[in-house]
Design a protein around this motif. Structure first.
Motif, PDB file in Angstrom:
ATOM      1  N   PHE A  93     -18.226 -61.055   4.040  1.00  0.00           N
ATOM      2  CA  PHE A  93     -18.505 -62.008   2.846  1.00  0.00           C
ATOM      3  C   PHE A  93     -19.477 -61.159   2.144  1.00  0.00           C
ATOM      4  N   ASN A  94     -20.666 -60.717   2.650  1.00  0.00           N
ATOM      5  CA  ASN A  94     -21.705 -59.766   2.012  1.00  0.00           C
ATOM      6  C   ASN A  94     -21.079 -58.910   1.301  1.00  0.00           C
ATOM      7  N   GLN A  95     -20.301 -57.915   2.128  1.00  0.00           N
ATOM      8  CA  GLN A  95     -19.592 -56.771   1.454  1.00  0.00           C
ATOM      9  C   GLN A  95     -18.948 -57.057   0.051  1.00  0.00           C
ATOM     10  N   GLY A  96     -18.388 -58.376   0.303  1.00  0.00           N
ATOM     11  CA  GLY A  96     -17.508 -58.646  -0.794  1.00  0.00           C
ATOM     12  C   GLY A  96     -18.127 -58.571  -2.123  1.00  0.00           C
ATOM     13  N   TRP A  97     -19.398 -59.432  -2.050  1.00  0.00           N
ATOM     14  CA  TRP A  97     -20.124 -59.461  -3.437  1.00  0.00           C
ATOM     15  C   TRP A  97     -21.023 -58.433  -3.615  1.00  0.00           C
ATOM     16  N   SER A  98     -21.411 -57.766  -2.858  1.00  0.00           N
ATOM     17  CA  SER A  98     -22.595 -56.790  -3.075  1.00  0.00           C
ATOM     18  C   SER A  98     -21.984 -55.214  -3.186  1.00  0.00           C
ATOM     19  N   LYS A  99     -20.841 -55.007  -3.428  1.00  0.00           N
ATOM     20  CA  LYS A  99     -20.326 -53.662  -3.746  1.00  0.00           C
ATOM     21  C   LYS A  99     -21.236 -52.881  -4.938  1.00  0.00           C
ATOM     22  N   PRO A 100     -21.570 -53.710  -5.995  1.00  0.00           N
ATOM     23  CA  PRO A 100     -22.177 -52.963  -6.937  1.00  0.00           C
ATOM     24  C   PRO A 100     -23.715 -52.731  -6.722  1.00  0.00           C
ATOM     25  N   VAL A 101     -24.471 -53.624  -5.567  1.00  0.00           N
ATOM     26  CA  VAL A 101     -25.872 -53.528  -5.413  1.00  0.00           C
ATOM     27  C   VAL A 101     -26.263 -51.948  -5.078  1.00  0.00           C
ATOM     28  N   PRO A 102     -27.396 -51.476  -5.743  1.00  0.00           N
ATOM     29  CA  PRO A 102     -27.497 -50.077  -5.658  1.00  0.00           C
ATOM     30  C   PRO A 102     -28.440 -49.840  -4.652  1.00  0.00           C
ATOM     31  N   VAL A 103     -29.354 -50.895  -4.057  1.00  0.00           N
ATOM     32  CA  VAL A 103     -30.271 -50.601  -3.078  1.00  0.00           C
ATOM     33  C   VAL A 103     -30.281 -51.779  -2.105  1.00  0.00           C
ATOM     34  N   LEU A 104     -30.342 -51.481  -0.636  1.00  0.00           N
ATOM     35  CA  LEU A 104     -30.251 -52.366   0.260  1.00  0.00           C
ATOM     36  C   LEU A 104     -31.597 -51.843   1.039  1.00  0.00           C
ATOM     37  N   ILE A 105     -32.309 -52.899   1.387  1.00  0.00           N
ATOM     38  CA  ILE A 105     -33.685 -52.716   2.233  1.00  0.00           C
ATOM     39  C   ILE A 105     -33.217 -53.542   3.625  1.00  0.00           C
ATOM     40  N   ALA A 106     -33.237 -52.730   4.688  1.00  0.00           N
ATOM     41  CA  ALA A 106     -33.622 -53.632   5.865  1.00  0.00           C
ATOM     42  C   ALA A 106     -34.862 -53.993   6.210  1.00  0.00           C
ATOM     43  N   VAL A 107     -34.917 -55.242   6.601  1.00  0.00           N
ATOM     44  CA  VAL A 107     -36.286 -55.765   7.153  1.00  0.00           C
ATOM     45  C   VAL A 107     -36.249 -55.952   8.433  1.00  0.00           C
ATOM     46  N   LEU A 108     -37.372 -55.171   9.019  1.00  0.00           N
ATOM     47  CA  LEU A 108     -37.625 -55.139  10.662  1.00  0.00           C
ATOM     48  C   LEU A 108     -39.013 -55.627  11.050  1.00  0.00           C
ATOM     49  N   ALA A 109     -39.046 -56.009  12.176  1.00  0.00           N
ATOM     50  CA  ALA A 109     -40.247 -56.641  12.765  1.00  0.00           C
ATOM     51  C   ALA A 109     -40.532 -55.863  13.935  1.00  0.00           C
ATOM     52  N   LYS A 110     -41.796 -55.151  14.169  1.00  0.00           N
ATOM     53  CA  LYS A 110     -42.132 -54.709  15.379  1.00  0.00           C
ATOM     54  C   LYS A 110     -42.672 -55.587  16.374  1.00  0.00           C
ATOM     55  N   THR A 111     -42.111 -55.759  17.294  1.00  0.00           N
ATOM     56  CA  THR A 111     -42.394 -57.049  17.898  1.00  0.00           C
ATOM     57  C   THR A 111     -43.360 -57.015  19.115  1.00  0.00           C
ATOM     58  N   THR A 112     -44.069 -55.597  19.277  1.00  0.00           N
ATOM     59  CA  THR A 112     -45.128 -55.372  19.978  1.00  0.00           C
ATOM     60  C   THR A 112     -46.316 -55.191  19.423  1.00  0.00           C
ATOM     61  N   THR A 113     -47.606 -55.445  20.114  1.00  0.00           N
ATOM     62  CA  THR A 113     -48.803 -54.756  19.570  1.00  0.00           C
ATOM     63  C   THR A 113     -49.169 -53.278  19.988  1.00  0.00           C
ATOM     64  N   PRO A 114     -50.102 -52.844  19.357  1.00  0.00           N
ATOM     65  CA  PRO A 114     -50.531 -51.359  19.884  1.00  0.00           C
ATOM     66  C   PRO A 114     -50.658 -51.137  21.240  1.00  0.00           C
ATOM     67  N   LYS A 115     -51.233 -52.329  21.946  1.00  0.00           N
ATOM     68  CA  LYS A 115     -51.192 -52.358  23.223  1.00  0.00           C
ATOM     69  C   LYS A 115     -50.000 -52.512  24.148  1.00  0.00           C
ATOM     70  N   GLY A 116     -48.897 -52.663  23.561  1.00  0.00           N
ATOM     71  CA  GLY A 116     -47.884 -53.020  24.258  1.00  0.00           C
ATOM     72  C   GLY A 116     -47.420 -54.508  24.642  1.00  0.00           C
ATOM     73  N   ASP A 117     -48.333 -55.423  24.145  1.00  0.00           N
ATOM     74  CA  ASP A 117     -48.200 -56.700  24.364  1.00  0.00           C
ATOM     75  C   ASP A 117     -47.206 -57.350  23.376  1.00  0.00           C
ATOM     76  N   THR A 118     -46.520 -58.421  23.606  1.00  0.00           N
ATOM     77  CA  THR A 118     -45.626 -59.096  22.669  1.00  0.00           C
ATOM     78  C   THR A 118     -46.376 -59.616  21.430  1.00  0.00           C
ATOM     79  N   ASN A 119     -45.891 -59.408  20.354  1.00  0.00           N
ATOM     80  CA  ASN A 119     -46.625 -59.987  19.176  1.00  0.00           C
ATOM     81  C   ASN A 119     -46.040 -61.472  18.802  1.00  0.00           C
ATOM     82  N   PRO A 120     -46.320 -62.514  19.054  1.00  0.00           N
ATOM     83  CA  PRO A 120     -45.467 -63.725  18.801  1.00  0.00           C
ATOM     84  C   PRO A 120     -45.488 -64.009  17.624  1.00  0.00           C
TER      85      PRO A 120
END
Length: 197
Positions: free
Chosen positions: A78-105
């Motif tokens: 469905f999203n491919q259908g309308w977004s063919k002309p879109v020039p830029v896609l930005i993936a949004v990602l979350a780093k789920t751990t802290t620098p100490k390796g704990d889970t970042n809630p």
């Protein structure tokens, strides 16, 4: 872009009232400088303990079409259908751990705040921004080899306004339809659950 100011119960800032998620895009490049501006806005979002867990991968059709295409195919049909002309896609990602390796809630919450800052900056620049959860997370992770502690959350289509008349009939109707939201009394409570504000 077709102006569609929100029919708010009380006045809010025009930037917020005017932001919406169009699907009519022009296949026109978005400059690297503009991309940098919207990423800079995201950079200054608030985060718990200032951990800044958001990460973004930018796919620019006009700068690197093969890589853009690899991201594009992870979108649901469905999203491919309308977004063919879109020039830029930005993936949004979350780093789920802290620098100490704990889970970042707070990782996903904070990343959502950064994504909203990005989208508002795009709108302020006269661009369209449409956030999508409709993509194959596993295919994306496999294709782009993201680390185990980095969670893809959304894809954002960024581009210049296009002509809604070029959309299919159903999408054209949605593009022109009035905007709707739940009333404040249905989503905000005063001192107790379900006691309307």
């Amino acid at each position: 872009m077709t102006p569609k100011p929100a029919p708010t119960e009380v006045d809010i800032h025009p930037l917020l009232a005017g932001r919406w998620s169009p699907r009519a895009y022009a296949d026109k490049p978005v400059t690297r400088d503009i991309q940098h501006q919207i990423l800079e806005a995201a950079r200054w979002a608030p985060s718990s303990y200032n951990l800044q867990p958001w990460r973004f991968i930018v796919f620019d059709k006009h700068a690197d079409a093969p890589t853009y295409d690899r991201a594009f195919v992870t979108l649901v049909p469905f999203n491919q259908g309308w977004s063919k002309p879109v020039p830029v896609l930005i993936a949004v990602l979350a780093k789920t751990t802290t620098p100490k390796g704990d889970t970042n809630p707070c990782a996903q919450y904070d990343t959502g705040a950064a994504a909203m800052a990005l989208v508002l900056q795009a709108h302020a620049l006269g661009l369209c921004a449409h956030q999508m959860s409709g993509f194959d997370v596993n295919a994306f992770k496999q294709t782009f080899q993201t680390p185990d502690d980095v969670l893809p959350i959304a894809m954002i289509a960024i581009g210049h306004p296009g002509d809604p008349a070029l959309l299919g009939e159903a999408l054209r109707e949605r593009e022109w339809a009035p905007r709707q939201r739940l009333a404040v009394s249905e989503l905000a409570f005063a001192g107790a659950w379900n006691k309307p504000f």
